[in-house]
Motif scaffolding. Sequence first.
Motif, PDB file in Angstrom:
ATOM      1  N   ASN A  34      23.982  -8.112  36.077  1.00  0.00           N
ATOM      2  CA  ASN A  34      23.387  -7.523  34.880  1.00  0.00           C
ATOM      3  C   ASN A  34      23.835  -6.080  34.641  1.00  0.00           C
ATOM      4  OD1 ASN A  34      22.104  -9.926  34.620  1.00  0.00           O
ATOM      5  ND2 ASN A  34      20.061  -9.175  35.071  1.00  0.00           N
ATOM      6  N   VAL A  35      24.734  -5.591  35.482  1.00  0.00           N
ATOM      7  CA  VAL A  35      25.274  -4.241  35.314  1.00  0.00           C
ATOM      8  C   VAL A  35      26.572  -4.354  34.529  1.00  0.00           C
ATOM      9  CG1 VAL A  35      26.168  -2.194  36.499  1.00  0.00           C
ATOM     10  CG2 VAL A  35      24.230  -3.447  37.465  1.00  0.00           C
ATOM     11  N   ARG A  36      26.594  -3.760  33.331  1.00  0.00           N
ATOM     12  CA  ARG A  36      27.773  -3.834  32.455  1.00  0.00           C
ATOM     13  C   ARG A  36      28.804  -2.771  32.773  1.00  0.00           C
ATOM     14  NH1 ARG A  36      25.296  -3.309  26.946  1.00  0.00           N
ATOM     15  NH2 ARG A  36      27.458  -3.000  26.392  1.00  0.00           N
ATOM     16  N   GLY A  37      28.371  -1.668  33.373  1.00  0.00           N
ATOM     17  CA  GLY A  37      29.307  -0.611  33.712  1.00  0.00           C
ATOM     18  C   GLY A  37      28.605   0.704  33.944  1.00  0.00           C
ATOM     19  N   ALA A  38      29.377   1.672  34.440  1.00  0.00           N
ATOM     20  CA  ALA A  38      28.835   3.003  34.721  1.00  0.00           C
ATOM     21  C   ALA A  38      29.868   4.048  34.328  1.00  0.00           C
ATOM     22  CB  ALA A  38      28.485   3.140  36.198  1.00  0.00           C
ATOM     23  N   THR A  39      29.383   5.166  33.801  1.00  0.00           N
ATOM     24  CA  THR A  39      30.261   6.266  33.416  1.00  0.00           C
ATOM     25  C   THR A  39      29.628   7.598  33.806  1.00  0.00           C
ATOM     26  OG1 THR A  39      29.263   6.339  31.202  1.00  0.00           O
ATOM     27  CG2 THR A  39      31.303   5.073  31.439  1.00  0.00           C
ATOM     28  N   PHE A  40      30.488   8.565  34.021  1.00  0.00           N
ATOM     29  CA  PHE A  40      30.078   9.947  34.278  1.00  0.00           C
ATOM     30  C   PHE A  40      29.990  10.620  32.911  1.00  0.00           C
ATOM     31  CE2 PHE A  40      31.900  14.307  35.338  1.00  0.00           C
ATOM     32  CZ  PHE A  40      30.684  14.830  35.728  1.00  0.00           C
ATOM     33  N   ASP A  41      28.807  11.151  32.556  1.00  0.00           N
ATOM     34  CA  ASP A  41      28.630  11.704  31.212  1.00  0.00           C
ATOM     35  C   ASP A  41      27.658  12.886  31.209  1.00  0.00           C
ATOM     36  OD1 ASP A  41      28.444  12.242  28.526  1.00  0.00           O
ATOM     37  OD2 ASP A  41      27.792  10.237  27.954  1.00  0.00           O
ATOM     38  N   PRO A  42      28.119  14.070  31.623  1.00  0.00           N
ATOM     39  CA  PRO A  42      27.224  15.228  31.646  1.00  0.00           C
ATOM     40  C   PRO A  42      26.766  15.667  30.255  1.00  0.00           C
ATOM     41  CG  PRO A  42      29.467  15.886  32.203  1.00  0.00           C
ATOM     42  CD  PRO A  42      29.454  14.392  32.117  1.00  0.00           C
ATOM     43  N   GLY A  43      27.479  15.285  29.205  1.00  0.00           N
ATOM     44  CA  GLY A  43      27.112  15.689  27.847  1.00  0.00           C
ATOM     45  C   GLY A  43      25.987  14.884  27.238  1.00  0.00           C
ATOM     46  N   ILE A  44      25.612  13.785  27.868  1.00  0.00           N
ATOM     47  CA  ILE A  44      24.582  12.914  27.288  1.00  0.00           C
ATOM     48  C   ILE A  44      23.237  13.619  27.154  1.00  0.00           C
ATOM     49  CG2 ILE A  44      23.785  11.829  29.429  1.00  0.00           C
ATOM     50  CD1 ILE A  44      23.897   9.168  27.603  1.00  0.00           C
ATOM     51  N   VAL A  45      22.989  14.612  27.972  1.00  0.00           N
ATOM     52  CA  VAL A  45      21.690  15.297  27.924  1.00  0.00           C
ATOM     53  C   VAL A  45      21.491  16.104  26.648  1.00  0.00           C
ATOM     54  CG1 VAL A  45      21.492  15.408  30.434  1.00  0.00           C
ATOM     55  CG2 VAL A  45      22.483  17.322  29.192  1.00  0.00           C
ATOM     56  N   HIS A  46      22.561  16.351  25.906  1.00  0.00           N
ATOM     57  CA  HIS A  46      22.457  17.170  24.701  1.00  0.00           C
ATOM     58  C   HIS A  46      22.038  16.374  23.472  1.00  0.00           C
ATOM     59  CE1 HIS A  46      23.975  20.432  27.028  1.00  0.00           C
ATOM     60  NE2 HIS A  46      25.075  19.762  27.317  1.00  0.00           N
ATOM     61  N   GLY A  47      22.058  15.056  23.568  1.00  0.00           N
ATOM     62  CA  GLY A  47      21.673  14.230  22.425  1.00  0.00           C
ATOM     63  C   GLY A  47      20.192  13.891  22.442  1.00  0.00           C
ATOM     64  N   PHE A  48      19.799  13.090  21.461  1.00  0.00           N
ATOM     65  CA  PHE A  48      18.417  12.624  21.356  1.00  0.00           C
ATOM     66  C   PHE A  48      18.126  11.654  22.499  1.00  0.00           C
ATOM     67  CE2 PHE A  48      15.444   9.432  19.449  1.00  0.00           C
ATOM     68  CZ  PHE A  48      14.331  10.253  19.403  1.00  0.00           C
ATOM     69  N   LYS A  49      17.060  11.895  23.207  1.00  0.00           N
ATOM     70  CA  LYS A  49      16.729  11.069  24.369  1.00  0.00           C
ATOM     71  C   LYS A  49      15.875   9.863  24.014  1.00  0.00           C
ATOM     72  CE  LYS A  49      17.657  15.046  26.793  1.00  0.00           C
ATOM     73  NZ  LYS A  49      18.314  15.962  25.921  1.00  0.00           N
ATOM     74  N   GLY A  50      15.248   9.903  22.882  1.00  0.00           N
ATOM     75  CA  GLY A  50      14.330   8.844  22.497  1.00  0.00           C
ATOM     76  C   GLY A  50      12.905   9.370  22.565  1.00  0.00           C
ATOM     77  N   PHE A  51      11.990   8.461  22.377  1.00  0.00           N
ATOM     78  CA  PHE A  51      10.569   8.809  22.421  1.00  0.00           C
ATOM     79  C   PHE A  51      10.030   8.488  23.801  1.00  0.00           C
ATOM     80  CE2 PHE A  51      11.590   7.885  18.013  1.00  0.00           C
ATOM     81  CZ  PHE A  51      11.175   9.066  17.420  1.00  0.00           C
ATOM     82  N   LYS A  52       9.388   9.471  24.412  1.00  0.00           N
ATOM     83  CA  LYS A  52       8.867   9.304  25.773  1.00  0.00           C
ATOM     84  C   LYS A  52       7.731   8.292  25.766  1.00  0.00           C
ATOM     85  CE  LYS A  52       6.282  12.440  27.360  1.00  0.00           C
ATOM     86  NZ  LYS A  52       5.545  13.554  27.858  1.00  0.00           N
ATOM     87  N   LEU A  53       7.835   7.298  26.638  1.00  0.00           N
ATOM     88  CA  LEU A  53       6.749   6.342  26.843  1.00  0.00           C
ATOM     89  C   LEU A  53       5.937   6.736  28.077  1.00  0.00           C
ATOM     90  CD1 LEU A  53       8.649   3.003  26.124  1.00  0.00           C
ATOM     91  CD2 LEU A  53       7.235   4.336  24.560  1.00  0.00           C
ATOM     92  N   LEU A  54       6.640   7.000  29.182  1.00  0.00           N
ATOM     93  CA  LEU A  54       6.024   7.433  30.440  1.00  0.00           C
ATOM     94  C   LEU A  54       6.950   8.422  31.115  1.00  0.00           C
ATOM     95  CD1 LEU A  54       4.961   3.982  31.924  1.00  0.00           C
ATOM     96  CD2 LEU A  54       3.431   5.728  31.077  1.00  0.00           C
ATOM     97  N   GLY A  55       6.423   9.508  31.614  1.00  0.00           N
ATOM     98  CA  GLY A  55       7.262  10.430  32.346  1.00  0.00           C
ATOM     99  C   GLY A  55       7.097  11.861  31.892  1.00  0.00           C
TER     100      GLY A  55
END
Length: 118
Positions: A34-55
């Motif tokens: 069920n794992v489609r792939g993995a990437t190194f992406d330090p820039g992802i934190v600068h985008g919209f994260k979504g709406f927090k459900l828990l955390g």
Amino acid sequence: MARVSITDGNLVVEVEGSHRLWALKSRIEIPLGNVRGATFDPGIVHGFKGFKLLGTQVPGVITAGTFRSDGDRIFWDVRNPAGAIVIELADETYTRLIIEVADPRAAVDLIEQARRPV
């Protein structure tokens, strides 16, 4: 921060230290099929994260827990963007895991090698 390993045909993500409290989760186990792939992406934190459900979300400090974006559930555990990797999933509760690891390139290589047929 999280630790990534491969055990018995599963990707295992163990959330470490105080991140367990912030993310409200300590372990995620996903069959490698069920794992489609993995990437190194330090820039992802600068985008919209979504709406927090828990955390926890403190902009510029930490994003940890379950978020919803465009109908997808995404698990975040990132404090230091330099260690961020993205793991794409299929047929799981989460569509993506966005986590911070100590050695992002080694974690991505481990996941990608484990996905390859022998």
